[in-house]
Design a protein around this motif. Structure first.
Motif, PDB file in Angstrom:
ATOM      1  N   LYS A  14       0.798  -1.218   0.000  1.00 22.59           N
ATOM      2  CA  LYS A  14       0.000   0.000   0.000  1.00 22.59           C
ATOM      3  C   LYS A  14       0.834   1.274   0.000  1.00 22.59           C
ATOM      4  N   THR A  15       2.106   1.181   0.372  1.00 26.86           N
ATOM      5  CA  THR A  15       2.915   2.392   0.496  1.00 26.86           C
ATOM      6  C   THR A  15       4.194   2.392  -0.326  1.00 26.86           C
ATOM      7  N   CYS A  22       8.317  -0.415   7.287  1.00 29.09           N
ATOM      8  CA  CYS A  22       6.937  -0.860   7.496  1.00 29.09           C
ATOM      9  C   CYS A  22       6.776  -1.529   8.862  1.00 29.09           C
ATOM     10  N   ILE A  37       0.206   3.901   7.743  1.00 22.20           N
ATOM     11  CA  ILE A  37       0.350   4.628   6.480  1.00 22.20           C
ATOM     12  C   ILE A  37       0.579   6.107   6.762  1.00 22.20           C
ATOM     13  N   ARG A  41       3.924   8.397   5.907  1.00 26.14           N
ATOM     14  CA  ARG A  41       3.796   9.604   5.102  1.00 26.14           C
ATOM     15  C   ARG A  41       4.324  10.822   5.852  1.00 26.14           C
ATOM     16  N   ALA A  46       6.705   7.237   2.831  1.00 30.54           N
ATOM     17  CA  ALA A  46       5.741   6.720   1.855  1.00 30.54           C
ATOM     18  C   ALA A  46       5.130   7.852   1.054  1.00 30.54           C
ATOM     19  N   LYS A  47       4.996   7.641  -0.246  1.00 33.20           N
ATOM     20  CA  LYS A  47       4.362   8.627  -1.107  1.00 33.20           C
ATOM     21  C   LYS A  47       2.868   8.365  -1.212  1.00 33.20           C
ATOM     22  N   ALA A  48       2.487   7.129  -1.002  1.00 34.74           N
ATOM     23  CA  ALA A  48       1.098   6.739  -1.258  1.00 34.74           C
ATOM     24  C   ALA A  48       0.135   7.415  -0.314  1.00 34.74           C
ATOM     25  N   SER A  49      -0.956   7.918  -0.884  1.00 34.22           N
ATOM     26  CA  SER A  49      -2.016   8.493  -0.059  1.00 34.22           C
ATOM     27  C   SER A  49      -3.347   7.846  -0.380  1.00 34.22           C
ATOM     28  N   LYS A  51      -4.089   4.542  -0.288  1.00 34.65           N
ATOM     29  CA  LYS A  51      -4.420   3.352   0.484  1.00 34.65           C
ATOM     30  C   LYS A  51      -5.131   2.327  -0.406  1.00 34.65           C
TER      31      LYS A  51
END
Length: 295
Positions: A14-15, A22, A37, A41, A46-49, A51
């Motif tokens: 996810k990230t 992690c 997450i 961030r 992590a760049k992912a937002s 999810k």
């Protein structure tokens, strides 16, 4: 709390963060994936937002349009092989015709309705297909839209129905324009039409993450607020359709591209088959041993 390898794997997916990062994030948040997450961030790991949910179940999305009513639906099955079966394709078509005609409020209501208003129920119709095809098949979800004669539907199915999008544009009857918007939605995955649709809670949550992110980068507090608002605009560009650069003309935002043609985007729905569902995890070694022991 015991942090399992499965939890670490899910967080990595996810990230995109490293394994040790992690694991540390999960330890810091007592195994809460969503909080982990946010932790990653906030620390710039992590760049992912988004999810993103894991995509695992098989099936197909399908669009049926009948004059001023249209439906996007998703039907799940056990294997991708079944989606190529003519009987499965006929099932999608029949369900689509039923849904636009009867317009049930939800799946439960749809299953109990008479197919096309007469004869057997939708549930019985699906169960008969299950018996013939030999796999579990289920109507998972659907979205029904109605429009006026002055509006346009845009329908797009990607990769044989792996992704389905239905858009509604007001102020135009240009179906190609509506389809172009649907294709954009399929590719870019916006969550909302405009900023107005984003809840205050979600906006404030993102603002707090961006603020913590900037402070952790060592930025002076007196410029953090301006930085946060700038980054918040990027956040809206990621999730709001009208703020995004149009895929067919990246120099223009979707809002301007559509407005220049005298139209506005009223709504859209995007289904990616199996999102949020997981397949049964199989241990093939155990399965083989189980078969051997039965002999």
């Amino acid at each position: 709390m015991n942090i399992t390898a499965k939890m670490v794997k899910e967080l990595r997916e996810k990230t995109g963060a490293g394994m040790m990062d992690c694991k540390k994030a999960l330890q810091q948040t007592e195994g809460d994936i969503d909080k982990a997450i946010d932790y990653l961030r906030e620390n710039g790991i992590a760049k992912a937002s988004k999810k993103a949910d894991r995509i695992a179940a098989e099936g197909a999305a399908y669009v049926e349009v009948d004059n001023n009513t249209a439906v996007l639906l998703e039907v799940n099955c056990e294997t991708d092989f079944v989606t190529k079966n003519d009987m499965f394709k006929d099932l999608l078509a029949e369900l689509g015709k039923h849904l636009v005609k009867e317009q049930p409020a939800n799946v439960e209501e749809a299953l109990q309705q008479k197919l096309h208003g007469e004869g057997e129920t939708v549930e019985t119709f699906i169960n008969e297909a299950v018996a013939k095809i030999g796999e579990k098949i289920s109507l998972r979800r659907f979205a029904i839209f109605n429009k006026t004669d002055n509006d346009a539907f845009g329908a797009y199915l990607h990769m044989g129905g792996n992704i389905g999008v239905l858009s509604v544009l007001e102020g135009t009857t240009d179906e190609q324009l509506a389809k172009d918007i649907a294709m954009h939605v399929a590719a870019v995955k916006p969550k909302y039409v405009s900023r107005d649709a984003v809840s205050e809670e979600e906006t404030n949550h993102e603002r707090e993450i961006l603020k913590a992110q900037a402070l952790n980068e060592g930025k002076p507090e007196n410029i953090v607020e301006k930085m946060v608002e700038g980054r918040l605009n990027k956040f809206f560009e990621e999730i709001c359709l009208l703020d995004q650069s149009f895929i067919k003309d990246p120099d223009q935002k979707v809002k301007k591209y559509v407005a220049d043609k005298g139209a506005t985007v009223k709504s859209f729905v995007r289904y990616e088959v199996g999102e949020g569902l997981e397949k049964r995890e199989e241990n093939f070694a155990e399965e083989v041993m189980s078969q051997i022991n039965k002999q």
